[in-house]
Design a protein around this motif. Structure first.
Motif, PDB file in Angstrom:
ATOM      1  N   PRO A  40       0.809  -1.221   0.000  1.00  0.00           N
ATOM      2  CA  PRO A  40       0.000   0.000   0.000  1.00  0.00           C
ATOM      3  C   PRO A  40       0.843   1.272   0.000  1.00  0.00           C
ATOM      4  O   PRO A  40       2.002   1.260   0.409  1.00  0.00           O
ATOM      5  N   ASP A  41       0.224   2.364  -0.459  1.00  0.00           N
ATOM      6  CA  ASP A  41       0.941   3.634  -0.576  1.00  0.00           C
ATOM      7  C   ASP A  41       1.553   4.106   0.738  1.00  0.00           C
ATOM      8  O   ASP A  41       2.642   4.678   0.737  1.00  0.00           O
ATOM      9  N   GLU A  42       0.861   3.863   1.907  1.00  0.00           N
ATOM     10  CA  GLU A  42       1.421   4.307   3.203  1.00  0.00           C
ATOM     11  C   GLU A  42       2.820   3.741   3.410  1.00  0.00           C
ATOM     12  O   GLU A  42       3.675   4.369   4.027  1.00  0.00           O
ATOM     13  N   VAL A  43       3.009   2.532   2.913  1.00  0.00           N
ATOM     14  CA  VAL A  43       4.320   1.902   3.070  1.00  0.00           C
ATOM     15  C   VAL A  43       5.285   2.424   2.020  1.00  0.00           C
ATOM     16  O   VAL A  43       6.416   2.802   2.302  1.00  0.00           O
ATOM     17  N   LEU A  44       4.777   2.488   0.787  1.00  0.00           N
ATOM     18  CA  LEU A  44       5.640   2.942  -0.302  1.00  0.00           C
ATOM     19  C   LEU A  44       6.188   4.336  -0.036  1.00  0.00           C
ATOM     20  O   LEU A  44       7.261   4.681  -0.512  1.00  0.00           O
ATOM     21  N   LEU A  45       5.421   5.162   0.719  1.00  0.00           N
ATOM     22  CA  LEU A  45       5.838   6.545   0.937  1.00  0.00           C
ATOM     23  C   LEU A  45       6.539   6.753   2.280  1.00  0.00           C
ATOM     24  O   LEU A  45       6.910   7.868   2.631  1.00  0.00           O
ATOM     25  N   ASN A 444       6.924   0.512  -7.956  1.00  0.00           N
ATOM     26  CA  ASN A 444       7.860  -0.299  -7.166  1.00  0.00           C
ATOM     27  C   ASN A 444       9.146   0.495  -6.954  1.00  0.00           C
ATOM     28  O   ASN A 444       9.309   1.570  -7.540  1.00  0.00           O
ATOM     29  N   TYR A 445      10.010  -0.022  -6.103  1.00  0.00           N
ATOM     30  CA  TYR A 445      11.356   0.531  -5.939  1.00  0.00           C
ATOM     31  C   TYR A 445      12.338  -0.379  -6.636  1.00  0.00           C
ATOM     32  O   TYR A 445      12.293  -1.597  -6.442  1.00  0.00           O
ATOM     33  N   LEU A 446      13.200   0.212  -7.455  1.00  0.00           N
ATOM     34  CA  LEU A 446      14.220  -0.585  -8.121  1.00  0.00           C
ATOM     35  C   LEU A 446      15.535  -0.434  -7.361  1.00  0.00           C
ATOM     36  O   LEU A 446      15.959   0.697  -7.083  1.00  0.00           O
ATOM     37  N   LEU A 447      16.155  -1.533  -7.025  1.00  0.00           N
ATOM     38  CA  LEU A 447      17.435  -1.498  -6.322  1.00  0.00           C
ATOM     39  C   LEU A 447      18.542  -1.777  -7.327  1.00  0.00           C
ATOM     40  O   LEU A 447      18.654  -2.882  -7.858  1.00  0.00           O
ATOM     41  N   LYS A 454      14.331   5.084  -5.245  1.00  0.00           N
ATOM     42  CA  LYS A 454      13.181   5.978  -5.378  1.00  0.00           C
ATOM     43  C   LYS A 454      11.989   5.282  -6.024  1.00  0.00           C
ATOM     44  O   LYS A 454      12.161   4.366  -6.824  1.00  0.00           O
ATOM     45  N   LEU A 455      10.823   5.719  -5.601  1.00  0.00           N
ATOM     46  CA  LEU A 455       9.602   5.094  -6.093  1.00  0.00           C
ATOM     47  C   LEU A 455       9.451   5.376  -7.585  1.00  0.00           C
ATOM     48  O   LEU A 455       9.591   6.511  -8.021  1.00  0.00           O
TER      49      LEU A 455
END
Ligand code: ADP
Ligand code: MG
Length: 510
Positions: A40-45, A444-447, A454-455
């Motif tokens: 969810p966005d709360e986590v992504l942010l 998603n986040y790319l590592l 960054k998102l």
């Protein structure tokens, strides 16, 4: 001349902290283009959480062996890095995932049947070979071994059919094939290790139930089952499996995963470059292939698909020597040619699938469902018509040369320029046009080593590995052998993992 066309011609000549966190909502499809991510966005942010998870993820990747050699030192394992990957698994619709697995055996059979139809290959590739030196050289090897008589009746196929989840013209995504790779289909080894990393990220995030839902990936087992069976069928216990490898092997760990699995099965593996086959390879009177005095049972290509892999004429001589030999090739030259963009385009023509699979209309239907429009741009009114359409609406098409490995296709404004430049030249036959898939977007986040976390808005590409063995006229093995999910930012139209654009991912089925 436009630089892309110039370089093409040139290359032809040289040839997720434990706490009360939001629950993992089952992602819902929305009316929008963006598929709700697994997280969810709360986590992504939540940047502290993301940084924490990213550190855990990178260390897990190192521990589980999602590895690549570095750009700076690409031929040494003294300093290594994690291979690029996503922080979270990306959502993949279950129905599309299953569909891709179900159609894979059909594709295996189809590829194999085409590889045995020399008339079809000759007719389909004639104009392309005239315009494209690389295709011509492969084709020459093919005709030469046909004329001489094919020494080995057993064939091993390891392919990977790649798909995107297309949002046009419907709101519900459909599975559409990008291409099928019949030579050097890679990343089975690393892809099989990413699920453990993503499970760990989900556990650290506090979502063990979801972690447990992440699929395992049996790609390595499937591919090695095929290679080991081929080795056994060859029937000489002292003979080995030869991995033909590039001069610069940044992706060596992916290959090592297969090698180690084979050694576990008591199948010996050697690695050689094409040039080394030229230097130290021989054919005996029975066309047995020896390298450094070691008999080769299976020649497995992880190179040889790009003009850059043939740095000199000696590499071509080596390819011919391998093709002439009794060794079981993976792939043989015919199967390699089946993977060209030109053949992919020819398969879309009316009646072609039916010709190859006359007794299996259901298979024809399954395969055809995955196709988008592909068009020949050979000289003539049909070619002129589709060129005019693409020039008027370049965002709806992709211009593809006969090249593999990512970064070769031409999109958008560049397509307009290049196509405009070649439309009156015979060189146009070196290309095909394809409808441009408009894939579902996911966050998603790319590592990626050295890059800020960054998102990003991303698109995913799902690949399914197929493995088969033909012994004379019968498929004695036909498997869907595991999967690969690759993700890239929407700003990149083209480019794979090896090219530094796409990253490894795992599907979270929704
Ligand atoms: P390669 O052999 O170089 O891997 P592909 O046909 O797989 O060539 O294309 C490379 C990349 O270009 C794909 O991974 C995808 O991102 C993009 N691409 C290719 N074909 C299409 C298409 N028809 N629509 C949208 N994107 C495409
Ligand atoms: Mg590709």
């Amino acid at each position: 001349m436009h630089s892309r066309v110039h370089s093409l011609i040139h290359s032809q000549v040289h040839s997720r902290v434990q706490s009360r966190l939001p629950s993992l909502s089952v992602p819902k499809r929305t009316e929008s283009e963006i598929l709700i991510p697994v997280v969810p966005d709360e986590v992504l942010l939540n940047s502290n959480l993301i940084q924490h998870l990213a550190l855990n993820a990178k260390d897990a990747a190192l521990l589980y062996g999602v590895l690549m050699r570095t750009k700076e030192d690409p031929n040494s394992s003294e300093t290594i890095n994690y291979a690029p990957f996503t922080l979270f698994p990306s959502p993949v619709p279950t129905s599309l995932f299953n569909q891709a697995f179900e159609v894979q055996q059909d594709f295996n059979l189809l590829v194999d049947k085409i590889s045995m139809d020399s008339e079809f290959l000759k007719n389909s590739l004639a104009s392309t070979a005239e315009a494209d030196e690389f295709t011509a050289r492969l084709f020459n090897i093919y005709t030469q071994v046909l004329d001489e008589g094919i020494a080995q009746s057993i064939t091993l196929g390891v392919n990977r059919s790649d798909y995107m989840f297309d949002k046009r013209p419907k709101l519900t995504a459909t599975l559409k094939q990008v291409e099928i790779n019949t030579i050097a289909a890679s990343f089975a080894g690393l892809a099989a290790r990413v699920p453990e990393v993503h499970r760990h990220v989900m556990n650290v995030w506090g979502k063990p139930d979801e972690a447990a839902k992440i699929l395992s990936n049996k790609a390595v087992k499937g591919i090695c089952k095929g290679i080991a069976r081929a080795w056994h069928l060859y029937g000489s216990p002292d003979a080995v499996v030869l991995f033909l490898v590039e001069k610069i092997s940044r992706n060596i760990f992916d290959q090592r995963c297969l090698e180690m699995e084979l050694w576990k099965k008591n199948v010996q593996v050697i690695r050689r470059q094409m040039y080394e086959i030229y230097q130290r390879g021989t054919l005996d009177d029975n066309k047995k292939l020896f390298v450094d005095g070691i008999e080769v049972a299976v020649a497995y290509f992880r190179t040889g698909y790009s003009p850059d892999d043939y740095t000199c004429d000696e590499c071509w001589i080596a390819r011919l020597m391998i093709e002439r030999s009794m060794a079981i090739k993976c792939p043989n030259i015919a199967t390699h040619l089946v993977g060209t963009k030109k053949i992919q385009q020819e398969l879309v023509r009316e009646g072609v699938l039916e010709k190859f699979l006359p007794d299996d209309p259901a298979a024809v239907e399954r395969i055809r469902e995955t196709f988008v429009g592909l068009y020949s741009i050979d000289e003539g009114p049909d070619g002129d018509e589709i060129i005019a359409k693409a020039l008027a609406d370049p965002e709806s098409y992709v211009l593809k040369p006969q090249r593999e490995g990512g970064g070769n296709n031409i999109f958008g404004e560049e397509l307009r320029q290049v196509l405009g430049g070649i439309k009156d030249k015979a060189l146009r036959s070196a290309f095909i046009l394809m409808d441009r898939i408009k894939p579902q977007v996911v966050k998603n986040y790319l590592l990626q080593s050295g890059a800020a976390v960054k998102l990003s808005e991303c698109v995913v590409e799902l690949g399914v590995f197929g493995v088969y063995i033909r012994n004379c006229n019968r498929l004695s093995m036909n498997l869907s052998a595991g999967h690969l999910l690759r993700t890239k930012r929407t700003e990149f139209a083209d480019g794979g993992v090896a090219a530094g654009v796409a990253v490894l991912d795992t599907p979270y089925l929704i």
